[in-house]
Design a protein around this motif. Structure first.
Motif, mmCIF file in Angstrom:
data_model
loop_
_atom_site.group_PDB
_atom_site.id
_atom_site.type_symbol
_atom_site.label_atom_id
_atom_site.label_comp_id
_atom_site.label_asym_id
_atom_site.label_seq_id
_atom_site.Cartn_x
_atom_site.Cartn_y
_atom_site.Cartn_z
ATOM 1 N N GLN A 31 59.677 47.758 47.678
ATOM 2 C CA GLN A 31 58.626 47.108 48.411
ATOM 3 C C GLN A 31 58.621 47.783 49.923
ATOM 4 O O GLN A 31 59.828 48.182 50.465
ATOM 5 N N SER A 32 57.510 47.737 50.522
ATOM 6 C CA SER A 32 57.401 47.813 52.165
ATOM 7 C C SER A 32 56.878 46.634 52.761
ATOM 8 O O SER A 32 56.825 45.394 51.972
ATOM 9 N N LYS B 48 50.532 43.018 48.541
ATOM 10 C CA LYS B 48 51.154 42.159 48.524
ATOM 11 C C LYS B 48 50.632 40.934 48.944
ATOM 12 O O LYS B 48 50.978 39.960 48.640
ATOM 13 N N VAL C 266 55.427 37.913 38.577
ATOM 14 C CA VAL C 266 55.604 37.365 39.874
ATOM 15 C C VAL C 266 55.930 35.891 39.763
ATOM 16 O O VAL C 266 55.402 35.003 39.139
ATOM 17 N N TYR D 281 48.156 41.579 44.919
ATOM 18 C CA TYR D 281 48.508 42.496 43.722
ATOM 19 C C TYR D 281 47.160 43.139 43.227
ATOM 20 O O TYR D 281 47.282 43.517 42.134
ATOM 21 N N PHE E 237 60.192 39.259 42.035
ATOM 22 C CA PHE E 237 59.417 40.040 41.111
ATOM 23 C C PHE E 237 60.372 40.717 40.131
ATOM 24 O O PHE E 237 61.441 40.882 40.247
ATOM 25 N N CYS F 148 60.184 43.384 36.827
ATOM 26 C CA CYS F 148 59.366 44.590 35.923
ATOM 27 C C CYS F 148 60.189 44.794 34.465
ATOM 28 O O CYS F 148 61.228 44.810 34.611
ATOM 29 N N MET G 130 61.271 49.332 40.830
ATOM 30 C CA MET G 130 60.499 48.701 41.844
ATOM 31 C C MET G 130 61.053 48.882 43.373
ATOM 32 O O MET G 130 62.179 49.035 43.513
ATOM 33 N N SER H 213 60.809 38.841 47.353
ATOM 34 C CA SER H 213 59.808 39.364 48.599
ATOM 35 C C SER H 213 60.559 39.254 49.854
ATOM 36 O O SER H 213 61.607 38.547 49.816
ATOM 37 N N HIS I 90 53.194 46.586 50.961
ATOM 38 C CA HIS I 90 53.005 47.185 49.408
ATOM 39 C C HIS I 90 54.187 46.993 48.548
ATOM 40 O O HIS I 90 55.450 46.812 49.005
ATOM 41 N N LEU I 91 53.779 46.962 47.202
ATOM 42 C CA LEU I 91 54.634 46.893 46.154
ATOM 43 C C LEU I 91 54.667 48.133 45.526
ATOM 44 O O LEU I 91 53.427 48.445 44.893
ATOM 45 N N VAL J 246 55.849 50.388 41.983
ATOM 46 C CA VAL J 246 56.360 50.386 40.704
ATOM 47 C C VAL J 246 56.735 51.951 40.271
ATOM 48 O O VAL J 246 55.812 52.354 40.223
#
Length: 426
Positions: free
Chosen positions: A284-285, A303, A257, A324, A247, A249, A282, A227, A288-289, A291
């Motif tokens: 992220q901003s 997030k 997480v 999430y 994170f 995936c 993945m 993060s 947001h996350l 996928v």
């Protein structure tokens, strides 16, 4: 030195060039000096001394070498200043990939364009070293403190990317190594059996100490990401600029997480929309996350404990944790692979000029790049552009302060300008 010939109009009046500088000798009967004033059809014949004196008075010949050099220098500075004045104006109307045409224009612009930051960024993007640490394909890369950690051949090798020297074999795996990452002086790498292993990075890679292993996933972990640092003290640990979560995936159709303080899994994200898809990547901003999955879908999760959906769903109750929560699902253009299936999302990146999270880039398994505008509020992700950048799957997306770099299975690496979305180098 070869004597000069006598002109025809001089021979017509019985004169001849003597080709001497001191005049006619008094004892020579072959030549006689011309009168003081001698003209041929309004053309005056002069002595050598007279000609040289006239040239000196008019400063046509035999100028002072210092004065000549000074005049040339002044003229050079004047022309250079004129070209230097117009160079910034010309570059303002050119794109980055068009600045290469300025260098061969003239010497002054060739010297001046070397101080143009856009031109230098593209010019210096040349390979300066090539070495082979693995015998098979390289599956993942990571740079830390002048060391390159590469995964392949079921092992991780540390090498000096400046010289190409192999330093040590850091770790071994039972299969492929899809991802290598580092955080706070620790090396993390994934395994095909679902494990995420960590090691303490030391000055000498031969002395790296194995750390904790995470065993929650059941299949290959495709991406490891942390993060963003918090703005001020975090809510969980009250630490300033703290990175609270990790994170991961996996192909087991779940995303987990992890707490960076206790190394425990604090959240498992396996919504109904993910139960039929494998998670491949993945991004992220700030809010947001994202996928990337098979089937060309990109689920977007919140997030924080904030949900922006308008419909009624599980987190509509006020007491439910909204972290999430699935906000929206983005889809790639309906482009199919050779097998007839919809293309997969193989790479994701949220970036913008000057490292701002403005755009979401997605690369798929058929070589297409798709771009969305990331909203500052709400869920209005506007698609901006979709085009074929490569002929095969896009495996990696990396950004600098102004450029986007893409790499594909077709063996090409492309550079795009983030503001104009124009390809500037291949």
């Amino acid at each position: 030195r070869r004597p000069l010939a006598t002109p025809i109009f001089v021979e017509s009046i019985n004169y001849k060039r003597c080709n001497c500088k001191v005049g006619v000798p008094s004892n020579n009967r072959k030549y006689e000096p011309i009168p003081t004033v001698a003209k041929i059809n309004d053309i005056r014949l002069m002595y050598y001394d007279e000609i040289m004196e006239k040239f000196r008075n008019n400063k046509l010949l035999f100028d002072d070498p210092y004065e000549v050099k000074k005049k040339k220098r002044e003229n050079y500075i004047r022309i250079q200043s004129e070209f230097s004045f117009f160079l910034p104006i010309v570059t303002s109307y050119l794109r980055i990939h068009e600045c290469n045409n300025i260098a061969p224009t003239c010497t002054y612009w060739n010297n001046g364009i070397a101080y143009c930051r856009d031109y230098v960024d593209v010019r210096d993007c040349i390979p300066y070293l090539c070495y082979k640490p693995h015998t098979g394909p390289v599956e993942s890369l990571m740079i830390y403190d002048n060391k390159l950690f590469s995964g392949g051949d079921r092992r991780i090798i540390a090498s000096d990317y400046r010289t190409g020297n192999i330093l040590a074999t850091v770790a071994r795996s039972s299969g492929e190594i899809p991802c290598i990452a580092s955080q706070l002086g620790e090396l993390y790498f994934s395994d095909v059996n679902g494990a995420v292993r960590s090691s303490q990075i030391t000055f000498d890679p031969k002395n790296m100490i194995p750390g904790k292993t995470h065993w929650e996933h059941s299949r290959s972990v495709m991406k490891i990401m942390w993060s963003l640092p918090t703005n001020g003290p975090c809510e969980t640990h009250a630490i300033i600029n703290h990175i609270c979560f990790m994170f991961t995936c996996s192909e087991d159709r779940s995303m987990r997480v992890w707490s960076t303080s206790t190394y425990d899994c604090v959240k498992v994200i396996d919504t109904k929309s993910l139960r039929s898809l494998s998670l491949l990547t993945m991004a992220q901003s700030g809010r947001h996350l994202f996928v990337g999955t098979t089937g060309g879908k990109i689920p977007v999760f919140s997030k924080f404990n904030v949900c922006e959906r308008d419909d009624v769903h599980n987190c509509s109750m006020g007491t439910v944790d909204k972290s999430y929560c699935l906000q929206i699902t983005l889809k790639l253009p309906p482009i199919k692979m050779a097998s007839g299936h919809v293309s997969n999302v193989t790479s994701l990146l949220c970036c913008g000029p000057n490292y701002q999270y403005e755009n979401l880039w997605a690369g798929d398994s058929v070589g297409y790049l798709t771009l969305w505008k990331v909203p500052r509020r709400g869920l209005d992700f506007k698609p901006l552009k979709s085009f074929q950048a490569h002929n095969l799957a896009i495996r990696g997306l990396v950004n600098t302060w102004r450029h986007l770099i893409t790499i594909s299975d077709d063996g090409h690496l492309l550079l795009y300008e983030l503001t104009t979305l124009v390809k500037i180098r291949k």
